[in-house]
Design a protein around this motif. Structure first.
Motif, PDB file in Angstrom:
ATOM      1  N   GLU A   1     176.296 113.695  45.773  1.00 54.29           N
ATOM      2  CA  GLU A   1     175.088 113.682  46.221  1.00 54.29           C
ATOM      3  C   GLU A   1     174.301 112.564  47.113  1.00 54.29           C
ATOM      4  O   GLU A   1     174.862 111.288  46.919  1.00 54.29           O
ATOM      5  N   PRO A   2     173.701 112.628  48.410  1.00 51.74           N
ATOM      6  CA  PRO A   2     172.983 111.574  48.840  1.00 51.74           C
ATOM      7  C   PRO A   2     172.151 110.612  48.553  1.00 51.74           C
ATOM      8  O   PRO A   2     171.476 111.090  47.276  1.00 51.74           O
ATOM      9  N   ASP A   3     172.231 109.503  48.657  1.00 47.32           N
ATOM     10  CA  ASP A   3     171.318 108.246  47.860  1.00 47.32           C
ATOM     11  C   ASP A   3     170.336 108.294  48.584  1.00 47.32           C
ATOM     12  O   ASP A   3     169.468 107.311  48.311  1.00 47.32           O
ATOM     13  N   VAL A   4     169.774 109.039  49.663  1.00 44.52           N
ATOM     14  CA  VAL A   4     168.575 109.123  50.277  1.00 44.52           C
ATOM     15  C   VAL A   4     167.924 110.359  50.375  1.00 44.52           C
ATOM     16  O   VAL A   4     168.456 111.437  49.911  1.00 44.52           O
ATOM     17  N   MET A   5     166.384 110.226  50.519  1.00 48.62           N
ATOM     18  CA  MET A   5     165.828 111.719  50.336  1.00 48.62           C
ATOM     19  C   MET A   5     164.609 111.537  51.184  1.00 48.62           C
ATOM     20  O   MET A   5     164.211 110.650  51.434  1.00 48.62           O
ATOM     21  N   THR A   6     164.326 112.735  51.853  1.00 50.37           N
ATOM     22  CA  THR A   6     162.997 112.787  52.600  1.00 50.37           C
ATOM     23  C   THR A   6     161.760 112.548  51.755  1.00 50.37           C
ATOM     24  O   THR A   6     161.889 112.864  50.561  1.00 50.37           O
ATOM     25  N   ARG A   7     160.897 112.056  52.434  1.00 52.15           N
ATOM     26  CA  ARG A   7     159.498 111.955  51.605  1.00 52.15           C
ATOM     27  C   ARG A   7     159.091 113.063  51.166  1.00 52.15           C
ATOM     28  O   ARG A   7     158.421 113.360  49.999  1.00 52.15           O
TER      29      ARG A   7
ATOM     30  N   LYS B   1     157.608 116.906  46.681  1.00 54.14           N
ATOM     31  CA  LYS B   1     157.751 118.204  45.973  1.00 54.14           C
ATOM     32  C   LYS B   1     158.261 118.049  44.687  1.00 54.14           C
ATOM     33  O   LYS B   1     157.922 118.766  43.799  1.00 54.14           O
ATOM     34  N   LEU B   2     159.493 117.355  44.604  1.00 53.58           N
ATOM     35  CA  LEU B   2     160.054 117.428  43.471  1.00 53.58           C
ATOM     36  C   LEU B   2     159.532 116.536  42.414  1.00 53.58           C
ATOM     37  O   LEU B   2     159.291 117.200  41.179  1.00 53.58           O
ATOM     38  N   LYS B   3     158.497 115.507  42.774  1.00 48.09           N
ATOM     39  CA  LYS B   3     157.643 114.861  41.774  1.00 48.09           C
ATOM     40  C   LYS B   3     156.530 115.879  41.300  1.00 48.09           C
ATOM     41  O   LYS B   3     156.313 115.992  40.057  1.00 48.09           O
TER      42      LYS B   3
ATOM     43  N   ILE C   1     166.652 106.580  47.555  1.00 46.91           N
ATOM     44  CA  ILE C   1     165.996 107.214  46.118  1.00 46.91           C
ATOM     45  C   ILE C   1     165.624 105.659  45.412  1.00 46.91           C
ATOM     46  O   ILE C   1     164.533 105.996  44.794  1.00 46.91           O
ATOM     47  N   SER C   2     166.341 104.836  45.634  1.00 46.50           N
ATOM     48  CA  SER C   2     166.018 103.520  44.625  1.00 46.50           C
ATOM     49  C   SER C   2     164.724 103.035  45.255  1.00 46.50           C
ATOM     50  O   SER C   2     163.970 102.500  44.265  1.00 46.50           O
ATOM     51  N   GLU C   3     164.437 103.103  46.650  1.00 42.65           N
ATOM     52  CA  GLU C   3     163.122 102.657  46.732  1.00 42.65           C
ATOM     53  C   GLU C   3     162.117 103.498  46.365  1.00 42.65           C
ATOM     54  O   GLU C   3     160.950 103.014  46.034  1.00 42.65           O
ATOM     55  N   LEU C   4     162.120 104.950  46.519  1.00 47.69           N
ATOM     56  CA  LEU C   4     161.109 105.725  46.153  1.00 47.69           C
ATOM     57  C   LEU C   4     160.820 105.686  44.742  1.00 47.69           C
ATOM     58  O   LEU C   4     159.684 105.708  44.320  1.00 47.69           O
ATOM     59  N   GLU C   5     162.130 105.483  43.857  1.00 43.13           N
ATOM     60  CA  GLU C   5     161.648 105.399  42.390  1.00 43.13           C
ATOM     61  C   GLU C   5     160.761 104.035  41.805  1.00 43.13           C
ATOM     62  O   GLU C   5     160.205 104.179  40.841  1.00 43.13           O
TER      63      GLU C   5
END
Ligand code: FES
Length: 124
Positions: free
Chosen positions: A52-58, A63-65, A118-122
């Motif tokens: 699993e990549p540890d980055v995610m598009t905004r 959408k997932l949130k 993802i760590s930043e998004l969290e």
């Protein structure tokens, strides 16, 4: 070339940089993409077993949130294959009773991808 292992369907090689949703299709699995790959429908959702990549598009994050799916699934239309991956597609055309998977996603991630750790998004 990275190897994609699709649980229940076997493995295949895809060109690095392929959108995961298109890679899964190219491997012969009837994954859904009802919004055409714009992070709006979540039908391209996959469970990651490995890689699993540890980055995610905004767009994926939002959408997932909104859908209560963050931390549970990833959206294959928002992921670029850059390593070996083992995934389980969770919504397939033949299981859902759809007449088709949805509009064909473009080759590059849409909307234009901004990949964020993802760590930043969290922390938001
Ligand atoms: S969210 Fe619709 S195809 Fe990925």
């Amino acid at each position: 070339m990275p190897t994609i292992n699709i649980v229940g369907f076997g493995t295949c090689e895809v060109a690095e940089g392929t959108r995961l949703v298109k890679a899964i299709k190219a491997c012969g699995v009837d994954i859904g993409h009802r919004c055409g790959g714009f992070a709006r429908c979540t039908t391209c959702r996959v469970e990651f077993i490995e890689g699993e990549p540890d980055v995610m598009t905004r767009a994926e994050y939002e959408k997932l949130k909104e859908s209560g799916l963050f931390g549970k699934v990833r959206l294959a239309c928002q992921i670029v294959v850059d390593r070996d991956m083992t995934v389980k597609p969770l919504m397939r055309v033949s299981e859902q009773g759809w007449s088709d998977p949805g509009p064909e996603p473009e080759d590059s991630v849409t909307p234009e991808a901004v990949f964020i750790p993802i760590s930043e998004l969290e922390r938001e």
